[in-house]
Design a protein around this motif. Structure first.
Motif, PDB file in Angstrom:
ATOM      1  N   ALA A  54      -4.368  -1.085  -2.883  1.00 11.20           N
ATOM      2  CA  ALA A  54      -2.901  -1.072  -3.557  1.00 11.20           C
ATOM      3  C   ALA A  54      -3.211  -1.163  -4.872  1.00 11.20           C
ATOM      4  N   ALA A  55      -4.102  -2.341  -5.354  1.00  9.13           N
ATOM      5  CA  ALA A  55      -4.396  -2.289  -6.925  1.00  9.13           C
ATOM      6  C   ALA A  55      -4.779  -1.329  -7.457  1.00  9.13           C
ATOM      7  N   ALA A  56      -5.867  -0.409  -6.870  1.00  9.57           N
ATOM      8  CA  ALA A  56      -6.518   0.744  -7.819  1.00  9.57           C
ATOM      9  C   ALA A  56      -5.340   1.645  -7.768  1.00  9.57           C
ATOM     10  N   LEU A  57      -4.411   2.196  -6.629  1.00 11.82           N
ATOM     11  CA  LEU A  57      -3.654   3.204  -6.732  1.00 11.82           C
ATOM     12  C   LEU A  57      -2.622   2.659  -7.814  1.00 11.82           C
ATOM     13  N   ILE A  99       0.715  -1.207   0.085  1.00 10.82           N
ATOM     14  CA  ILE A  99       0.061   0.043   0.044  1.00 10.82           C
ATOM     15  C   ILE A  99       0.656   1.240   0.085  1.00 10.82           C
ATOM     16  N   HIS A 100       2.043   1.281   0.781  1.00 12.03           N
ATOM     17  CA  HIS A 100       3.003   2.412   0.795  1.00 12.03           C
ATOM     18  C   HIS A 100       3.359   2.877  -0.631  1.00 12.03           C
ATOM     19  N   GLY A 101       3.981   1.579  -1.146  1.00 11.35           N
ATOM     20  CA  GLY A 101       4.833   1.918  -2.483  1.00 11.35           C
ATOM     21  C   GLY A 101       3.587   2.457  -3.619  1.00 11.35           C
ATOM     22  N   ALA A 102       2.279   1.780  -3.384  1.00 10.11           N
ATOM     23  CA  ALA A 102       1.507   2.017  -4.508  1.00 10.11           C
ATOM     24  C   ALA A 102       1.064   3.500  -4.334  1.00 10.11           C
ATOM     25  N   SER A 103       1.023   3.702  -3.005  1.00  8.15           N
ATOM     26  CA  SER A 103       0.335   5.286  -2.626  1.00  8.15           C
ATOM     27  C   SER A 103       1.376   6.410  -3.048  1.00  8.15           C
ATOM     28  N   LEU A 104       2.631   6.066  -2.931  1.00  8.97           N
ATOM     29  CA  LEU A 104       3.736   6.922  -3.502  1.00  8.97           C
ATOM     30  C   LEU A 104       3.905   6.814  -4.901  1.00  8.97           C
ATOM     31  N   ALA A 105       3.612   5.578  -5.580  1.00 13.59           N
ATOM     32  CA  ALA A 105       3.483   5.877  -7.099  1.00 13.59           C
ATOM     33  C   ALA A 105       2.473   6.615  -7.599  1.00 13.59           C
ATOM     34  N   PHE A 106       1.433   6.494  -7.021  1.00 13.95           N
ATOM     35  CA  PHE A 106       0.172   7.485  -7.283  1.00 13.95           C
ATOM     36  C   PHE A 106       0.579   8.812  -7.228  1.00 13.95           C
ATOM     37  N   HIS A 107       0.976   9.182  -6.178  1.00 17.42           N
ATOM     38  CA  HIS A 107       1.140  10.791  -6.006  1.00 17.42           C
ATOM     39  C   HIS A 107       2.313  11.222  -6.640  1.00 17.42           C
ATOM     40  N   LEU A 108       3.374  10.397  -6.957  1.00 15.60           N
ATOM     41  CA  LEU A 108       4.477  10.671  -7.728  1.00 15.60           C
ATOM     42  C   LEU A 108       3.955  10.970  -9.213  1.00 15.60           C
ATOM     43  N   THR A 109       3.208   9.995  -9.595  1.00 15.45           N
ATOM     44  CA  THR A 109       2.646  10.077 -10.894  1.00 15.45           C
ATOM     45  C   THR A 109       1.664  11.286 -11.170  1.00 15.45           C
ATOM     46  N   ARG A 110       1.069  11.677 -10.017  1.00 13.39           N
ATOM     47  CA  ARG A 110       0.170  12.917 -10.189  1.00 13.39           C
ATOM     48  C   ARG A 110       1.019  14.076 -10.487  1.00 13.39           C
TER      49      ARG A 110
END
Length: 389
Positions: A152-155, A14-25
């Motif tokens: 995590a999958a959605a992020l 969940i933390h790797g996924a969240s960071l990936a989402f926010h970096l991409t944004r």
């Protein structure tokens, strides 16, 4: 030729996924390297509580900022996170009544919808609960639980649609640095180059830290949970609860189930690769006995399933959010079993740090690695004691 990226994230929980989402944004789509598959570690075994009650203000602030994302998931992230509003109760022994009042006041200063309720109020909220062993509880009407694996999958789906790349079955075997700066990583699939590497490896964060020359104060923590079938006369649902008197937490689950986890006797220092995902032999009996203290009618229920998961535990049971080791190496680890509900805001903060040079969403300076080097532990002003005992 080695693949290159602006940022490499180690771990697709969940933390790797969240960071990936926010970096991409923010226009910086990262490369995520996962040793197995999405949510294979702590995230896939998380109980998924979404609540804001902590005795440490920065944690409550992170949980509150994350709650906004969980509630507005479809608009912000897309897909489903499975957030289910049940209301949340924090039950404490009478000797902690004043600490409870002080912590609720702190939550209210942050804007969190939280209030102190009496045992009689709890009986009206949850008629099946035994309420004779406490005077007060904290109640958050907007809290509940969500689906960690789905979140995590959605992020990651959102991040990948914005250009992020995910490589699964890629175990990191080395951190490449030159002149005190990160250059990338070596993996079972070969090298990947990037000037920024983020350790979001959960229960594997310490060995990943070793690859960068760091001895992180993190051990492994095994945690068992059980799903119990609830007798139909107890109702379709109940609040999500942390019960410090009985050293447990529990929440409803679809299918007339109740998830139960215990806060004591969680083994430390096990190798997740060797110890497996089976619960301790006496766990189910202990969990059933505890839940029957709080919900006496559960003695007519039955066991649906039980399993175990692992996370990284720090000496003060709080996360490490920092830069350390070679320049460009970041730490997003040590969440000590309470990281899921914080993840959306932690990802935002770390993306701000990487892209802008400093976090803005929440002040996360308290979670520095230096606190351990300086002999400090993070403790709430009105602490209830350690969560996991």
């Amino acid at each position: 030729m080695a693949e290159t990226a602006d940022v490499i994230i180690i771990g697709a929980g969940i933390h790797g996924a969240s960071l990936a989402f926010h970096l991409t944004r923010r226009g910086v789509p990262p490369l995520i390297l996962e040793r197995r598959f999405i949510a294979a570690g702590a995230t896939g075994r998380s109980s998924g509580l979404v609540r804001m009650h902590y005795d440490l203000e920065p944690e409550s602030a992170l949980a509150w900022a994350s709650h906004y994302i969980f509630v507005n998931w479809a608009d912000i992230v897309g897909g489903e996170c499975g957030f289910t509003r049940t209301g949340f109760l924090q039950i404490v022994a009478p000797q902690h009544n004043e600490h409870l009042r002080a912590n609720v006041a702190m939550h209210q200063r942050l804007g969190i919808p939280s209030l102190v309720v009496s045992a009689d109020d709890v009986r009206r909220l949850a008629p099946a609960f035994h309420t004779g062993d406490f005077d007060l509880a904290a109640f958050e009407p907007e809290s509940g639980y969500a689906d960690p694996t789905g979140s995590a999958a959605a992020l990651l789906t959102a991040a990948r649609s914005g250009g992020a790349r995910l490589v699964q079955e890629a175990q990191v075997t080395g951190v490449i640095s030159r002149g005190g700066r990160v250059q990338g990583v070596e993996t079972s699939r070969g090298p990947y180059h990037a000037p920024i590497v983020v350790n979001a490896a959960g229960a594997w964060a310490r060995p990943v830290g070793h690859l960068a020359g760091l001895d992180l104060p993190i051990t492994t923590w095994k945690h068992d949970t059980a799903f119990l079938r609830r007798p139909k006369d107890l109702g379709r649902s109940h609040p999500t609860v942390i019960d410090f008197i009985n050293l447990m937490y529990f929440r409803p689950e679809t299918g007339d189930l109740t998830l139960v986890g215990l806060e004591d006797d969680n083994p430390l220092g096990l190798d997740p690769e060797l110890a497996g995902d089976q619960p301790q032999p006496d766990f189910v009996d202990r969990a059933v006995e505890r839940i029957c203290r709080r919900i006496p009618g559960m003695d007519r229920g039955s066991l649906q399933s039980a399993n175990a998961g692992y996370d990284g535990l720090t000496p003060d049971q709080r996360a490490i959010l920092d830069r350390a080791g070679p320049e460009g190496f970041f730490l997003v680890c040590g969440f000590s079993g309470t990281g899921f509900k914080l993840a959306p805001a932690v990802g935002a903060c770390m993306a701000e740090w990487i892209v802008d040079g400093a976090p803005r969403t929440v002040d996360i300076s308290a979670f520095t690695l230096r606190r351990f080097e300086e002999g400090r532990r993070l403790t709430g002003e009105h602490a209830y004691g350690e969560i996991w005992r």
